[in-house]
Design a protein around this motif. Sequence first.
Motif, short mmCIF file in Angstrom:
data_model
loop_
_atom_site.label_atom_id
_atom_site.label_comp_id
_atom_site.label_asym_id
_atom_site.label_seq_id
_atom_site.Cartn_x
_atom_site.Cartn_y
_atom_site.Cartn_z
N ALA A 71 -1.20 18.67 96.96
CA ALA A 71 -0.17 18.51 97.99
C ALA A 71 -0.27 19.65 99.01
N TYR A 72 -0.57 20.84 98.51
CA TYR A 72 -0.73 21.99 99.39
C TYR A 72 -1.85 21.74 100.40
N LEU A 73 -2.99 21.23 99.91
CA LEU A 73 -4.12 20.99 100.82
C LEU A 73 -3.78 19.92 101.85
N ARG A 74 -3.06 18.89 101.40
CA ARG A 74 -2.65 17.84 102.35
C ARG A 74 -1.74 18.41 103.42
N PHE A 75 -0.75 19.18 102.95
CA PHE A 75 0.22 19.74 103.89
C PHE A 75 -0.47 20.71 104.85
N ALA A 76 -1.33 21.56 104.30
CA ALA A 76 -2.03 22.55 105.13
C ALA A 76 -2.93 21.86 106.15
N SER A 77 -3.53 20.73 105.75
CA SER A 77 -4.46 20.06 106.67
C SER A 77 -3.74 19.54 107.90
N VAL A 78 -2.48 19.13 107.72
CA VAL A 78 -1.70 18.65 108.86
C VAL A 78 -1.14 19.85 109.64
N GLN B 172 -2.00 23.06 109.61
CA GLN B 172 -2.96 23.96 110.24
C GLN B 172 -4.01 23.19 111.04
N ASP B 173 -3.78 21.86 111.16
CA ASP B 173 -4.60 21.05 112.03
C ASP B 173 -6.09 21.10 111.66
N PHE B 174 -6.38 20.84 110.36
CA PHE B 174 -7.77 20.81 109.94
C PHE B 174 -8.51 19.76 110.76
N GLY B 175 -9.68 20.13 111.30
CA GLY B 175 -10.41 19.18 112.13
C GLY B 175 -11.67 18.66 111.48
N SER B 176 -12.08 19.26 110.36
CA SER B 176 -13.35 18.85 109.76
C SER B 176 -13.33 19.12 108.26
N LEU B 177 -14.37 18.61 107.57
CA LEU B 177 -14.50 18.87 106.14
C LEU B 177 -14.64 20.37 105.88
N ALA B 178 -15.24 21.06 106.83
CA ALA B 178 -15.45 22.50 106.65
C ALA B 178 -14.12 23.22 106.49
N ASP B 179 -13.08 22.74 107.20
CA ASP B 179 -11.76 23.36 107.08
C ASP B 179 -11.22 23.19 105.66
N PHE B 180 -11.43 21.96 105.09
CA PHE B 180 -10.99 21.72 103.72
C PHE B 180 -11.78 22.60 102.76
N GLU B 181 -13.10 22.67 102.99
CA GLU B 181 -13.95 23.47 102.11
C GLU B 181 -13.51 24.93 102.12
N ALA B 182 -13.18 25.42 103.29
CA ALA B 182 -12.75 26.82 103.39
C ALA B 182 -11.44 27.03 102.64
N ALA B 183 -10.52 26.08 102.78
CA ALA B 183 -9.22 26.21 102.11
C ALA B 183 -9.39 26.13 100.59
N ILE B 184 -10.28 25.21 100.14
CA ILE B 184 -10.52 25.08 98.70
C ILE B 184 -11.22 26.33 98.17
N ALA B 185 -12.16 26.86 98.95
CA ALA B 185 -12.86 28.09 98.53
C ALA B 185 -11.87 29.22 98.36
N THR B 186 -10.87 29.29 99.27
CA THR B 186 -9.85 30.34 99.17
C THR B 186 -9.05 30.17 97.89
N LEU B 187 -8.67 28.91 97.60
CA LEU B 187 -7.90 28.64 96.38
C LEU B 187 -8.71 29.08 95.15
N ARG B 188 -10.01 28.72 95.13
CA ARG B 188 -10.86 29.04 93.98
C ARG B 188 -11.03 30.55 93.85
N ALA B 189 -11.25 31.18 94.99
CA ALA B 189 -11.51 32.62 94.97
C ALA B 189 -10.31 33.38 94.42
N GLU B 190 -9.13 32.78 94.57
CA GLU B 190 -7.94 33.45 94.09
C GLU B 190 -7.56 33.01 92.68
N GLY B 191 -8.53 32.40 92.01
CA GLY B 191 -8.35 32.12 90.59
C GLY B 191 -7.55 30.88 90.28
N ARG B 192 -7.48 29.98 91.26
CA ARG B 192 -6.77 28.73 91.02
C ARG B 192 -7.74 27.58 91.23
N GLY B 193 -7.27 26.36 91.15
CA GLY B 193 -8.04 25.21 91.54
C GLY B 193 -9.14 24.80 90.61
#
Length: 150
Positions: free
Chosen positions: A120-127, A129-150
């Motif tokens: 839900a966080y990724l969905r909300f953030a995509s709207v 923060q106006d994600f425009g591409s898959l790269a934006d999702f990848e960056a957000a997911i990478a951040t989640l993973r890097a912080e020990g979640r996901g």
Amino acid sequence: MHCPFCRHTDTRVVDSRASEDGSSIRRRRQCPQCHRRFSTVEATSLSVVKRSGVVEPFSREKVVSGVRKACQGRPVGEDSLALLAQRVEESLRASGAAEIDAHDIGLAILGPLRELDEVAYLRFASVYQDFGSLADFEAAIATLRAEGRG
Ligand SMILES: [Zn+2]
């Protein structure tokens, strides 16, 4: 404000203190005529300035309905949504500002929503923060993973 004892029409504020969640201000007042002291509690209003410039009162219900969309199909109950809206309101009030930019509400939602449900966080953030591409999702997911979640 009238003095409650002698009805004198002027009072002096001797102390002001905001409540813990910032939703009210307690004032200690003294009457300059009879010198007696009394307290008042004043609720502070919280307004939202929309992108269009329109100002409207803050509404937890609007926070809930915005987040509910992002939570569709996710195991997030109404109680959790209500609690999230409460946390958002408390954090906004704690900032002490009487007027909040609508954009800042989205920002205040992201933290607690991420703890609640990462999809839900990724969905909300995509709207929001106006994600425009898959790269934006990848960056957000990478951040989640890097912080020990996901
Ligand atoms: Zn008085």
